[in-house]
Design a protein around this motif. Structure first.
Motif: not given
Length: 313
Positions: A89, A98-99, A102, A147
């Motif tokens: 990450f 981060n999510l 993505y 994720q």
């Protein structure tokens, strides 16, 4: 919709003249956790890398939710979530960012509600706005699962997912996978931790030297012969006399170990009342009789040792 979340048919990988994976076929059903077991170097990671298209296949077919990787690559990969090795990450960003990053790269739209849903599912709601660099290894693994399932894949593929986790982290991770499976997501997991696989998986396959040598349900990890003969542990007041009585009166009962006041016996089920009666009639107090279940480790060693003996014949 396909009957299976994953179908692997005649999967083969050769490098030069060496065969790394040799004609491996198996299926993962919907909502089940399927384990790949085998010693280091058996080919488990190579199988996973071919399924997720990190390396090319020499031969064979992979279907993910009915989509052939060769004919419908984009559709197949959209049905797949995976963590191979440790998830990576942006450590200077929060778990949420981060999510979100993505989600922007996904083929289908991922809503804010879905991000919140997976965050809660993996138990990170209280830390999702913290920077990933502050996360423990267990938290990073959970974020990796979040994720991987963000786009609602049919199957989640994990290679040695509990490496480096402490016992509490391993148990939490196992619970998350069982919850996912109960909600319909299939899981293919590779690990060398047999005790954890026994608690985690519904079915398992054993890979040795690139070949699939056994596949069965986790609840059927005894041979037909083993079902006839049980292992029991008896705690009693006079184990020395008990062993002598068995030798004299029940010659087909085997005493496999003696530790303190406990004897471990190999018996048939119908012999257990007769053994208890023999002890009581000879003034031996019987405090406990326990059924000793065969472990996955026992079954694994039995199968792999049998395969080695057959190859030597």
């Amino acid at each position: 919709m396909s009957q299976f979340a994953l179908e692997v048919k005649a999967l083969t990988k050769t490098i030069g003249k060496k065969t790394i994976v040799d004609d491996v076929s198996f299926q993962v059903e919907r909502g089940e956790i399927f384990g790949l077991l085998g010693p280091n170097g058996a080919g488990k990671t190579t199988i996973i890398r071919m399924i997720v298209s990190l390396i090319n296949r020499t031969g064979g077919t992979v279907l993910i939710n009915g989509h052939d990787l060769d004919d419908s690559f984009t559709e197949a990969m959209n049905e797949l979530g995976a963590i191979v090795e440790n998830p990576e990450f942006y450590k200077y960003l929060s778990g949420y960012k981060n999510l979100k990053h993505y989600a922007r790269m996904a083929l289908s739209d991922i809503s804010e509600e879905r991000i919140n849903e997976v965050t809660e599912l993996v138990g990170l709601e209280n830390a999702i706005n913290d920077k990933v660099r502050t996360y423990s290894l267990g938290m990073r693994q959970r974020l990796g699962v979040a994720q991987a399932i963000l786009h609602k894949p049919s199957i989640l593929i994990l290679d040695e997912p509990t490496n480096g986790l402490d016992p509490q982290g391993i148990r939490e991770f196992r619970d998350y996978l069982r919850l996912l499976a109960s909600q319909g997501t299939s899981v293919l997991v590779s690990s060398h931790l047999l005790s954890e696989m026994q608690l985690m998986c519904d079915r398992f396959a054993i890979i040795e030297k690139g070949k699939l040598i056994h596949i069965s349900s986790m609840h059927d990890n005894e041979t037909s012969e083993a079902r006839k003969v049980k292992t029991i542990e008896v705690e009693l007041s006079n184990p020395t006399l008990a062993s002598k009585l068995l030798t004299e009166h029940m010659t087909d009962v085997k005493v496999t170990s003696s530790k303190g006041t406990r004897l471990t016996l190999s018996v048939r089920k119908e012999q257990i009342p007769m053994i208890n009666k023999l002890f009581v009639e000879n003034d031996i107090d019987v405090f406990e009789i326990l059924n000793v279940k065969a472990t996955l480790e026992d079954r694994f060693l039995e199968i792999t040792n049998k395969d080695k003996k057959e190859q030597m014949v």
